[in-house]
Design an enzyme around this catalytic site. Structure first.
Site, mmCIF file in Angstrom:
data_model
loop_
_atom_site.group_PDB
_atom_site.id
_atom_site.type_symbol
_atom_site.label_atom_id
_atom_site.label_comp_id
_atom_site.label_asym_id
_atom_site.label_seq_id
_atom_site.Cartn_x
_atom_site.Cartn_y
_atom_site.Cartn_z
ATOM 1 C CG ASP A 139 -2.043 -0.977 1.134
ATOM 2 O OD1 ASP A 139 -2.757 -0.936 0.123
ATOM 3 O OD2 ASP A 139 -2.206 -1.794 2.054
ATOM 4 C CG MET A 186 -1.584 4.759 1.894
ATOM 5 S SD MET A 186 -2.438 4.566 3.476
ATOM 6 C CE MET A 186 -2.776 2.801 3.458
ATOM 7 C CG MET A 196 -4.828 3.754 -1.687
ATOM 8 S SD MET A 196 -5.154 3.015 -0.065
ATOM 9 C CE MET A 196 -3.740 1.918 0.057
#
Length: 227
Positions: free
Chosen positions: A32, A34, A65
């Protein structure tokens, strides 16, 4: 066969190489990314992805993201990601971006936040290798699974079947032994699991158990007949 992608977001960041090896046997390692703009959290970037790629033979599934994925996504392919997911809500030119990711040699994937419907993107699906349905609001690990996303997963699976596509359908958020069967029954075949894997005493065994649950459910699911 179901694919299980442990999320490194739930691992011990001070021991990433060891944590990557702890899930040997996983299909992909979910990373992930971010930027504290698209989502209210800041995680890791290109240098850490490069380091992870050197530390594990498990292919990397990078979920961006971030704002401006059109600019940044290609760098994650160059860093070694085998699959790169950008958000529909952030991409300026999703078709062009998907084609660029593919041209650089990775699988192209697009993610939809919980409130984003899939139907407006139906014509884009052939440009993708995977579609990610977020089953929590993106930005933080450990959130509770949103059951209201199950109808969206079913509709997406129907669109994939309607067009005869070999498109993977991934779910991310709150996936665990308690929720994976509902996701598989609805049509998901790629599952991101964070705390359900890295919170277990034996992460590799947790991966095997989740895959077994998903496969057993898929075999009986109406959508998989003849799949």
């Amino acid at each position: 066969m179901a694919q299980i992608n442990p999320s490194i977001l739930s691992a011990d960041f001070s021991r990433l190489a060891e944590e990557a090896k702890a899930v040997d046997g996983a299909d992909w390692l979910h990373v992930d990314v971010m930027d504290n703009h698209f989502v209210p959290n800041l995680t890791l970037g290109v240098p850490v992805v490069e380091a992870l790629g050197r530390a594990t033979s498990t292919p990397l599934d990078c979920h961006l993201m971030i704002e401006q994925p059109d600019r940044w996504a290609p760098q994650y392919v160059e860093a070694g990601a085998g699959s790169v997911t950008f958000h529909a809500e952030a991409a300026a030119a999703p078709v062009r971006l998907a084609r660029e990711i593919r041209a650089k040699g990775a699988r192209a994937s697009m993610a939809l936040k919980p409130a984003t419907p899939v139907e407006p993107y139906e014509d884009l699906l052939p440009e993708l290798d995977m579609l990610l349905i977020m089953t929590v609001e993106p930005g933080f690990g450990g959130q509770a699974f949103l059951d209201i996303m199950l109808p969206k997963i079913r509709r997406t699976r129907q669109l994939i079947a309607r067009h005869g596509l070999e498109l993977w359908l991934q779910v991310d958020g709150g996936v665990s032994a308690d929720t994976i069967e509902r996701c598989a029954d609805a049509g998901a075949d790629v599952f991101v699991a964070g705390s359900a894997v890295y919170g277990a005493d034996d992460p590799a065994a947790a991966v095997r158990m989740l895959r077994h649950q998903a496969d057993e459910t898929t075999a009986k699911a109406s959508w998989s007949c003849g799949h």
